[in-house]
Design an enzyme around this catalytic site. Structure first.
Site, PDB file in Angstrom:
ATOM      1  CE  LYS A   3      -3.869  -2.353   2.182  1.00  0.00           C
ATOM      2  NZ  LYS A   3      -4.685  -2.638   3.356  1.00  0.00           N
ATOM      3  CD  GLN A   6      -3.533  -4.331   6.350  1.00  0.00           C
ATOM      4  OE1 GLN A   6      -3.608  -3.286   5.720  1.00  0.00           O
ATOM      5  NE2 GLN A   6      -3.941  -5.485   5.855  1.00  0.00           N
ATOM      6  CG  ASP A  16      -9.820  -0.449   4.445  1.00  0.00           C
ATOM      7  OD1 ASP A  16      -9.561  -0.741   3.265  1.00  0.00           O
ATOM      8  OD2 ASP A  16      -9.046  -0.668   5.401  1.00  0.00           O
TER       9      ASP A  16
HETATM   10  N1  GUN Z   1      -6.924  -7.163   5.872  1.00  0.00           N
HETATM   11  C1  GUN Z   1      -7.227  -7.936   4.809  1.00  0.00           C
HETATM   12  N2  GUN Z   1      -7.740  -7.186   3.806  1.00  0.00           N
HETATM   13  C2  GUN Z   1      -7.754  -5.920   4.245  1.00  0.00           C
HETATM   14  C3  GUN Z   1      -8.178  -4.689   3.652  1.00  0.00           C
HETATM   15  O1  GUN Z   1      -8.652  -4.614   2.506  1.00  0.00           O
HETATM   16  N3  GUN Z   1      -8.035  -3.597   4.438  1.00  0.00           N
HETATM   17  C4  GUN Z   1      -7.549  -3.656   5.699  1.00  0.00           C
HETATM   18  N4  GUN Z   1      -7.461  -2.516   6.388  1.00  0.00           N
HETATM   19  N5  GUN Z   1      -7.156  -4.772   6.270  1.00  0.00           N
HETATM   20  C5  GUN Z   1      -7.260  -5.894   5.544  1.00  0.00           C
END
Ligand code: GUN
Length: 281
Positions: free
Chosen positions: A50, A94, A117
């Site tokens: 990211k 996350q 998200d």
């Molecule tokens: N853990 C697994 N997929 C994701 C996601 O798309 N966003 C976040 N913040 N955590 C995750």
């Protein structure tokens, strides 16, 4: 017939290039805050991809890394601060969080217009009412990939295998908003093969390596594999790729399918949040 392999890496790169162009015209760089608690191995990979992708498109990405024994209060204090900082346009936490955290307490603390998200309950409700400003990154990326091979989804029968809050449910809502007839299947579903055989679009997001078999697939269906499970050191999807590709019209690989799209869509959501916040000043 052998399926067209949908190249997620290619479409993600295209999306990042488009975003880079748009962001270069921005007055100031959009800002994304990434909160990571603990040292989950998979999270380390996601967080760093990211950061790298954000940098590539011109989004300023700041990582806030807490040790696994951090308290909920520590993280909530940071979220409150970031909520108030005008320059911060998007905040993500996350997942997974360490076991002593209440995921809901943390996610619900994020200001809704910075919830890039789209994991908050209010964002999920808005999506089901087809009025959300954006949707969670993975299902949005999946929809983009489907649209690279199907121009009109109206009336298509779609099945989503998996009912998680992050992928399955928002995926079903997005497909419903596209006028698909949607079946949501899960671990208690009876006779999954028969349901999958009716589907023009199959989205597998249940974390069961190679669950979806060739015999289940209607010839000509579009099959999207969201699964990523490590088996003998290799990443394996929820679809039996080698056999399903003989009957499907189009299929995503693992890796190189949905994964790269997830990161690109998160960046797009951050850019959208930036524009909306600027408009509301
Ligand atoms: N853990 C697994 N997929 C994701 C996601 O798309 N966003 C976040 N913040 N955590 C995750």
């Amino acid at each position: 017939m052998t399926a067209h392999i949908i190249d997620g890496k290619f479409f993600a790169k295209q999306l990042r290039e488009e975003l880079k162009g748009k962001i270069s015209d921005c007055h100031a760089a959009p800002q994304l805050a990434v909160i990571w608690v603990g040292d989950n191995e998979a999270s380390a990979v996601y967080v760093s991809s990211k950061q790298k992708a954000a940098q590539e498109v011109g989004i300023a990405c700041e990582l806030f890394h807490f040790s696994a024994d951090a308290s909920e209060a520590d993280v909530l204090t940071l979220i409150e601060r970031l909520n108030m900082e005008r320059e911060v346009n998007g905040i993500i936490v996350q997942l997974p969080l360490p076991k002593h955290f209440h995921e809901r307490h943390i996610l619900e603390a994020i200001r809704t217009d910075k919830d890039v998200d789209a994991f908050k309950q209010v964002m999920s409700g808005a999506l089901w009412q087809n009025s959300a400003p954006w949707a969670s990154a993975t299902p949005q990326g999946v929809l983009k990939l489907i649209k690279t091979v199907l121009s009109d989804l109206t009336g298509k029968h779609a099945i989503v295998i998996g009912r998680s809050n992050i992928v399955g449910k928002p995926m079903a809502a997005l497909l419903l908003n596209e006028d698909c007839t949607v079946t949501i299947a899960h671990s208690k579903t009876v006779d999954l093969p028969t349901l999958v055989q009716k589907a023009d679009i199959v989205v597998a997001a249940c974390g069961q390596p190679r669950l979806v078999k060739k015999e289940w697939i209607k010839p000509g269906a579009v099959v999207i594999d969201v699964g990523i499970t490590k088996v003998d050191g290799r990443l394996v999807g929820d679809v039996d790729f080698e056999n399903v590709k003989e009957v499907a019209a189009a299929l995503t690989p693992v890796p190189g399918g949905v994964g790269p799209m997830t990161v690109a869509m998160l960046l797009q959501n951050t850019y959208t949040a930036y524009l909306k916040q600027k408009d509301s000043l």
